[in-house]
Design a protein around this motif. Sequence first.
Motif, PDB file in Angstrom:
ATOM      1  N   SER A  24       3.709   3.530  14.954  1.00  0.00           N
ATOM      2  CA  SER A  24       4.747   2.691  14.347  1.00  0.00           C
ATOM      3  C   SER A  24       4.128   1.529  13.578  1.00  0.00           C
ATOM      4  N   LEU A  25       3.134   0.898  14.177  1.00  0.00           N
ATOM      5  CA  LEU A  25       2.467  -0.212  13.490  1.00  0.00           C
ATOM      6  C   LEU A  25       1.721   0.272  12.256  1.00  0.00           C
ATOM      7  N   ALA A  26       1.083   1.429  12.381  1.00  0.00           N
ATOM      8  CA  ALA A  26       0.356   1.971  11.230  1.00  0.00           C
ATOM      9  C   ALA A  26       1.314   2.307  10.097  1.00  0.00           C
ATOM     10  N   LEU A  27       2.479   2.852  10.447  1.00  0.00           N
ATOM     11  CA  LEU A  27       3.457   3.213   9.425  1.00  0.00           C
ATOM     12  C   LEU A  27       4.171   1.987   8.875  1.00  0.00           C
ATOM     13  N   ALA A  28       4.372   0.993   9.717  1.00  0.00           N
ATOM     14  CA  ALA A  28       5.057  -0.216   9.264  1.00  0.00           C
ATOM     15  C   ALA A  28       4.189  -0.987   8.271  1.00  0.00           C
ATOM     16  N   GLY A  29       2.900  -1.022   8.566  1.00  0.00           N
ATOM     17  CA  GLY A  29       1.972  -1.707   7.666  1.00  0.00           C
ATOM     18  C   GLY A  29       2.231  -3.200   7.591  1.00  0.00           C
ATOM     19  N   THR A  30       1.482  -3.845   6.748  1.00  0.00           N
ATOM     20  CA  THR A  30       1.684  -5.255   6.485  1.00  0.00           C
ATOM     21  C   THR A  30       1.742  -5.464   4.988  1.00  0.00           C
ATOM     22  N   VAL A  31       2.231  -6.581   4.573  1.00  0.00           N
ATOM     23  CA  VAL A  31       2.327  -6.872   3.146  1.00  0.00           C
ATOM     24  C   VAL A  31       0.949  -6.838   2.509  1.00  0.00           C
ATOM     25  N   SER A  47      -8.953  10.001  12.341  1.00  0.00           N
ATOM     26  CA  SER A  47      -8.367   9.561  13.601  1.00  0.00           C
ATOM     27  C   SER A  47      -6.911   9.161  13.411  1.00  0.00           C
ATOM     28  N   SER A  48      -6.561   8.612  12.251  1.00  0.00           N
ATOM     29  CA  SER A  48      -5.168   8.277  11.967  1.00  0.00           C
ATOM     30  C   SER A  48      -4.335   9.549  11.845  1.00  0.00           C
ATOM     31  N   ASP A  49      -4.909  10.581  11.218  1.00  0.00           N
ATOM     32  CA  ASP A  49      -4.213  11.864  11.108  1.00  0.00           C
ATOM     33  C   ASP A  49      -3.937  12.450  12.484  1.00  0.00           C
ATOM     34  N   ALA A 100       2.898  12.975   5.332  1.00  0.00           N
ATOM     35  CA  ALA A 100       2.877  12.325   4.024  1.00  0.00           C
ATOM     36  C   ALA A 100       3.414  10.894   4.146  1.00  0.00           C
ATOM     37  N   GLY A 101       4.447  10.711   4.935  1.00  0.00           N
ATOM     38  CA  GLY A 101       5.013   9.384   5.145  1.00  0.00           C
ATOM     39  C   GLY A 101       4.090   8.467   5.912  1.00  0.00           C
ATOM     40  N   SER A 102       3.277   9.050   6.788  1.00  0.00           N
ATOM     41  CA  SER A 102       2.354   8.218   7.569  1.00  0.00           C
ATOM     42  C   SER A 102       1.203   7.713   6.712  1.00  0.00           C
ATOM     43  N   LYS A 103       0.955   8.363   5.571  1.00  0.00           N
ATOM     44  CA  LYS A 103      -0.143   7.964   4.681  1.00  0.00           C
ATOM     45  C   LYS A 103       0.331   7.129   3.506  1.00  0.00           C
ATOM     46  N   ALA A 104       1.611   7.215   3.184  1.00  0.00           N
ATOM     47  CA  ALA A 104       2.138   6.554   1.996  1.00  0.00           C
ATOM     48  C   ALA A 104       2.424   5.072   2.254  1.00  0.00           C
ATOM     49  N   PRO A 105       2.107   4.210   1.289  1.00  0.00           N
ATOM     50  CA  PRO A 105       2.489   2.804   1.422  1.00  0.00           C
ATOM     51  C   PRO A 105       4.014   2.704   1.346  1.00  0.00           C
ATOM     52  N   GLN A 106       4.543   1.689   1.995  1.00  0.00           N
ATOM     53  CA  GLN A 106       6.002   1.572   2.049  1.00  0.00           C
ATOM     54  C   GLN A 106       6.536   0.892   0.847  1.00  0.00           C
TER      55      GLN A 106
END
Length: 106
Positions: A24-31, A47-49, A100-106
């Motif tokens: 969740s944190l990896a997908l949420a990301g930061t600005v 490892s993220s995959d 794909a969503g886990s790798k894409a910037p939000q």
Amino acid sequence: MNRSRITPSIQTQARQVIEITVVSLALAGTVGFANLAQAQTAPTDKSSDVTAQQAFKRADVDTDNKLSPAEAAKLPAIAQRFKSLDTDRDGFLSAEEFMAGSKAPQ
């Protein structure tokens, strides 16, 4: 109460919570990370995959290799982006859409 029967269950639940939180944190990301990701392409982190694949499998309760909105609700960062990640608009997230969503910037 037999503590040896409780400990594995607590450990398993804790591991699941940690994995879901990390994804969740990896997908949420930061600005700052989102800005960096737009400026340059980040290398693929194996490892993220693996962590994302594990989170997908844990959330896929009925093991049909797709996430329903209810299953995705266990991953808040995914749940809030569910519609945009569902690129084929079938109402589910395939493993490919999830990754794909886990790798894409939000």
